[in-house]
Design an enzyme around this catalytic site. Structure first.
Site, PDB file in Angstrom:
ATOM      1  CB  SER A  27      24.706  -2.182   7.678  1.00  0.00           C
ATOM      2  OG  SER A  27      25.835  -2.175   8.505  1.00  0.00           O
TER       3      SER A  27
ATOM      4  CE1 TYR B 299      27.635  -1.069   2.810  1.00  0.00           C
ATOM      5  CE2 TYR B 299      28.188  -0.709   5.120  1.00  0.00           C
ATOM      6  CZ  TYR B 299      27.580  -1.463   4.134  1.00  0.00           C
ATOM      7  OH  TYR B 299      26.910  -2.614   4.479  1.00  0.00           O
TER       8      TYR B 299
ATOM      9  CE  LYS C 223      23.963  -1.606   2.783  1.00  0.00           C
ATOM     10  NZ  LYS C 223      23.289  -2.512   1.846  1.00  0.00           N
TER      11      LYS C 223
HETATM   12  P1  NAD Z   1      28.807  -9.677  -1.171  1.00  0.00           P
HETATM   13  O1  NAD Z   1      29.681  -8.648  -1.812  1.00  0.00           O
HETATM   14  O2  NAD Z   1      29.375 -11.021  -0.900  1.00  0.00           O
HETATM   15  O3  NAD Z   1      27.483  -9.866  -2.041  1.00  0.00           O
HETATM   16  C1  NAD Z   1      26.884  -8.817  -2.743  1.00  0.00           C
HETATM   17  C2  NAD Z   1      26.538  -9.332  -4.137  1.00  0.00           C
HETATM   18  O4  NAD Z   1      25.918  -8.270  -4.871  1.00  0.00           O
HETATM   19  C3  NAD Z   1      27.753  -9.779  -4.947  1.00  0.00           C
HETATM   20  O5  NAD Z   1      27.512 -11.061  -5.481  1.00  0.00           O
HETATM   21  C4  NAD Z   1      27.879  -8.726  -6.051  1.00  0.00           C
HETATM   22  O6  NAD Z   1      28.407  -9.263  -7.243  1.00  0.00           O
HETATM   23  C5  NAD Z   1      26.438  -8.256  -6.190  1.00  0.00           C
HETATM   24  N1  NAD Z   1      26.274  -6.889  -6.699  1.00  0.00           N
HETATM   25  C6  NAD Z   1      26.896  -5.759  -6.269  1.00  0.00           C
HETATM   26  N2  NAD Z   1      26.466  -4.700  -6.965  1.00  0.00           N
HETATM   27  C7  NAD Z   1      25.547  -5.160  -7.858  1.00  0.00           C
HETATM   28  C8  NAD Z   1      24.751  -4.543  -8.856  1.00  0.00           C
HETATM   29  N3  NAD Z   1      24.823  -3.236  -9.088  1.00  0.00           N
HETATM   30  N4  NAD Z   1      23.903  -5.323  -9.580  1.00  0.00           N
HETATM   31  C9  NAD Z   1      23.827  -6.664  -9.349  1.00  0.00           C
HETATM   32  N5  NAD Z   1      24.567  -7.292  -8.424  1.00  0.00           N
HETATM   33  C10 NAD Z   1      25.416  -6.551  -7.690  1.00  0.00           C
HETATM   34  O7  NAD Z   1      28.244  -9.024   0.165  1.00  0.00           O
HETATM   35  P2  NAD Z   1      27.453  -9.697   1.370  1.00  0.00           P
HETATM   36  O8  NAD Z   1      28.376  -9.761   2.532  1.00  0.00           O
HETATM   37  O9  NAD Z   1      26.764 -10.907   0.922  1.00  0.00           O
HETATM   38  O10 NAD Z   1      26.417  -8.525   1.683  1.00  0.00           O
HETATM   39  C11 NAD Z   1      25.105  -8.518   1.142  1.00  0.00           C
HETATM   40  C12 NAD Z   1      24.402  -7.232   1.563  1.00  0.00           C
HETATM   41  O11 NAD Z   1      24.391  -7.151   2.982  1.00  0.00           O
HETATM   42  C13 NAD Z   1      25.077  -5.942   1.067  1.00  0.00           C
HETATM   43  O12 NAD Z   1      24.058  -5.032   0.687  1.00  0.00           O
HETATM   44  C14 NAD Z   1      25.812  -5.437   2.282  1.00  0.00           C
HETATM   45  O13 NAD Z   1      25.940  -4.040   2.285  1.00  0.00           O
HETATM   46  C15 NAD Z   1      24.898  -5.892   3.415  1.00  0.00           C
HETATM   47  N6  NAD Z   1      25.618  -6.067   4.697  1.00  0.00           N
HETATM   48  C16 NAD Z   1      26.667  -6.931   4.747  1.00  0.00           C
HETATM   49  C17 NAD Z   1      27.364  -7.088   5.954  1.00  0.00           C
HETATM   50  C18 NAD Z   1      28.536  -8.024   6.037  1.00  0.00           C
HETATM   51  O14 NAD Z   1      29.271  -7.960   7.010  1.00  0.00           O
HETATM   52  N7  NAD Z   1      28.774  -8.927   5.105  1.00  0.00           N
HETATM   53  C19 NAD Z   1      26.971  -6.357   7.070  1.00  0.00           C
HETATM   54  C20 NAD Z   1      25.890  -5.497   6.989  1.00  0.00           C
HETATM   55  C21 NAD Z   1      25.215  -5.363   5.782  1.00  0.00           C
HETATM   56  C1  UD1 Z   2      32.745  -3.151   9.564  1.00  0.00           C
HETATM   57  C2  UD1 Z   2      32.299  -1.852   8.958  1.00  0.00           C
HETATM   58  C3  UD1 Z   2      30.785  -1.763   9.029  1.00  0.00           C
HETATM   59  C4  UD1 Z   2      30.152  -2.978   8.345  1.00  0.00           C
HETATM   60  C5  UD1 Z   2      30.699  -4.240   9.017  1.00  0.00           C
HETATM   61  C6  UD1 Z   2      30.202  -5.490   8.396  1.00  0.00           C
HETATM   62  C7  UD1 Z   2      34.159  -0.302   9.314  1.00  0.00           C
HETATM   63  C8  UD1 Z   2      34.631   0.898  10.062  1.00  0.00           C
HETATM   64  N1  UD1 Z   2      32.938  -0.749   9.655  1.00  0.00           N
HETATM   65  O1  UD1 Z   2      32.314  -3.192  10.893  1.00  0.00           O
HETATM   66  O2  UD1 Z   2      30.332  -0.595   8.389  1.00  0.00           O
HETATM   67  O3  UD1 Z   2      28.741  -2.942   8.467  1.00  0.00           O
HETATM   68  O4  UD1 Z   2      32.127  -4.231   8.907  1.00  0.00           O
HETATM   69  O5  UD1 Z   2      30.717  -5.652   7.122  1.00  0.00           O
HETATM   70  O6  UD1 Z   2      34.824  -0.818   8.434  1.00  0.00           O
HETATM   71  N2  UD1 Z   2      39.754  -5.510  13.633  1.00  0.00           N
HETATM   72  C9  UD1 Z   2      41.084  -5.678  13.956  1.00  0.00           C
HETATM   73  N3  UD1 Z   2      41.958  -6.033  12.962  1.00  0.00           N
HETATM   74  C10 UD1 Z   2      41.553  -6.235  11.669  1.00  0.00           C
HETATM   75  C11 UD1 Z   2      40.188  -6.066  11.359  1.00  0.00           C
HETATM   76  C12 UD1 Z   2      39.322  -5.693  12.367  1.00  0.00           C
HETATM   77  O7  UD1 Z   2      41.489  -5.507  15.096  1.00  0.00           O
HETATM   78  O8  UD1 Z   2      42.382  -6.543  10.799  1.00  0.00           O
HETATM   79  C13 UD1 Z   2      38.812  -5.157  14.710  1.00  0.00           C
HETATM   80  C14 UD1 Z   2      38.071  -3.844  14.490  1.00  0.00           C
HETATM   81  O9  UD1 Z   2      38.811  -2.764  15.013  1.00  0.00           O
HETATM   82  C15 UD1 Z   2      36.763  -4.108  15.243  1.00  0.00           C
HETATM   83  C16 UD1 Z   2      36.541  -5.620  15.060  1.00  0.00           C
HETATM   84  O10 UD1 Z   2      37.816  -6.160  14.743  1.00  0.00           O
HETATM   85  O11 UD1 Z   2      36.921  -3.850  16.607  1.00  0.00           O
HETATM   86  C17 UD1 Z   2      35.566  -5.960  13.956  1.00  0.00           C
HETATM   87  O12 UD1 Z   2      35.973  -5.314  12.750  1.00  0.00           O
HETATM   88  P1  UD1 Z   2      35.258  -5.616  11.345  1.00  0.00           P
HETATM   89  O13 UD1 Z   2      35.176  -7.058  11.128  1.00  0.00           O
HETATM   90  O14 UD1 Z   2      35.953  -4.785  10.309  1.00  0.00           O
HETATM   91  O15 UD1 Z   2      33.772  -5.105  11.558  1.00  0.00           O
HETATM   92  P2  UD1 Z   2      33.215  -3.673  12.053  1.00  0.00           P
HETATM   93  O16 UD1 Z   2      34.289  -2.701  12.248  1.00  0.00           O
HETATM   94  O17 UD1 Z   2      32.296  -3.937  13.204  1.00  0.00           O
END
Ligand code: NAD
Ligand code: UD1
Length: 352
Positions: free
Chosen positions: A142, A166, A170
């Protein structure tokens, strides 16, 4: 009747090297979309998930998109023996490790759960892969590992730090991967640092559907637009940004999915550990996101300005030059597409 995805897959399977790819956490938001991209490129996907943050309904809809069943193993990534058996029995060539917990606030109140799930889960997976002699891995990292940006756009050489469990989970995993790669050059590993994934597949059958009140901006806006939540709180309008609200690099989840495909292809030619940003290189403010979503949905998104959220930063966007050069990949979908697909999915999700 054969659907288009199936025909596309059959065509690619004939023309390309086909792999069996295990998706841990494949039932989740990003895993689901990546499964579509892999399948359409001719690969076979196997989903491994404990359904702690997803359900089988999403997999049913994924199968509807693919027009084919998806082999699914219900299990926890900390179950090393089950993982190893799965890798061997399913003849897995590569793993994409999505499984993990991802809510920043929750990680502060339940740090041990986060380290157990994310760090212990990754160690268990690496042990299973080592035992099964499967040494190609794509890891979901991330942009949170960059901490408070020292410069923009953020390139992969930017120093890393973490401000919450979190993010630290990572970073720990990235460090473990680095040590592993140094100890054994036969591993092929890509750590992908995602910026802010949003939007949904064009079918509107799969998308981001968080449990409870969303933490992230885009699903929150979508739920306000559809009338499920009354209004959005904009966390701070006094940042050093053009309109005072936070700026982020939002990337369409299908572009992100295709980034995984590009990383897998890269790893078939390159050993070692490689780290890539997956973003668009362009930032949008919270107010710009609200406007774009209103235009895409035709619905108002009422909001009020609230104090800054603890731990938030002003601006964060990627340098994508390295990924573009090495992976021959770039995000192509624009903000309109992100909002329109997110809106279509939100409307569909209301009905199920
Ligand atoms: P998500 O929660 O939708 O998907 C994660 C999946 O992993 C879920 O289906 C959950 O049931 C499964 N899971 C969790 N723990 C598990 C375990 N111990 N064993 C087996 N399965 C397990 O999340 P996502 O948004 O699809 O994210 C996927 C990955 O990307 C995560 O590692 C997350 O940290 C990373 N990531 C996500 C974002 C984002 O904004 N969505 C941003 C940066 C990084
Ligand atoms: C968040 C996580 C980051 C993670 C990423 C993707 C935090 C502090 N950071 O990032 O670790 O990798 O999500 O899952 O949680 N905002 C509002 N109102 C809301 C929600 C968000 O104004 O109700 C604003 C936030 O202040 C920010 C932007 O929208 O400026 C994006 O927020 P968000 O979607 O939560 O993502 P990140 O903060 O970038």
């Amino acid at each position: 009747m054969l659907n288009q995805s199936f025909l596309k897959q059959a065509f690619h399977a004939l023309s390309q090297h086909k792999m069996n790819v295990l998706l841990t956490g494949g039932a989740g938001y990003i895993g689901n979309h990546t499964a579509v991209a892999l399948f359409e490129a001719g690969h076979r996907v196997v989903v491994y998930d404990n359904f702690s943050n997803s359900d089988r309904g999403a997999l049913k809809r994924l199968e509807q998109i693919l027009g084919a069943p998806v082999t699914t193993i219900e299990g926890d990534v900390r179950d090393t023996a089950l993982l190893q058996r799965t890798l061997t029995e399913q003849q897995i060539n590569a793993v994409i490790h999505f499984a993990g917990l991802k809510a920043v606030g929750e990680s502060v109140s339940k740090p041990v759960d986060y380290y157990a799930n994310n760090v212990q889960g990754a160690i268990s997976l690496l042990q299973a892969m080592q035992a099964a002699q499967c040494k190609t891995l794509v890891f979901s990292s991330s942009a949170t590992v960059y901490g408070d940006p020292k410069y923009l756009p953020i390139d992969e050489a930017h120093p890393t730090s973490a401000t919450n469990p979190y993010g630290r989970s990572k970073l720990h995993i990235e460090e473990i991967l680095s040590d592993l790669s140094a100890s054994d050059p036969s591993w092929h590993i890509a750590a992908l640092r995602y910026f802010n994934p949003v939007g949904a597949h064009a079918s509107a059958l799969i998308g981001e559907n968080p449990n409870g009140i969303p933490n992230n901006l885009m699903p929150f806006i979508a739920q306000v637009a559809v009338g499920k939540l009354p209004q959005l709180k904009v966390f701070g309008n006094d940042y050093d940004t053009p309109d005072g609200t936070g700026v982020r690099d939002y990337i369409h989840v299908m572009d992100l999915a295709e980034g995984h495909l590009a990383a897998l292809k890269f790893l078939t030619q390159q050993g070692g550990l490689h780290t890539f940003n997956l973003g668009t290189g362009r930032g949008y403010s919270v107010l710009e996101m609200i406007k774009a979503f209103e235009a895409a949905s035709g619905k108002p998104v009422p909001f009020s300005v609230a104090p800054r959220r603890a731990g938030d930063i002003a601006s964060c966007y990627a340098s994508v030059d390295f990924s573009a050069k090495q992976l021959n990949w770039r995000a192509t979908r624009d903000l309109k597409d992100m909002c329109e697909s997110g809106w279509r999915f939100q409307q569909q999700a209301q009905q199920v």
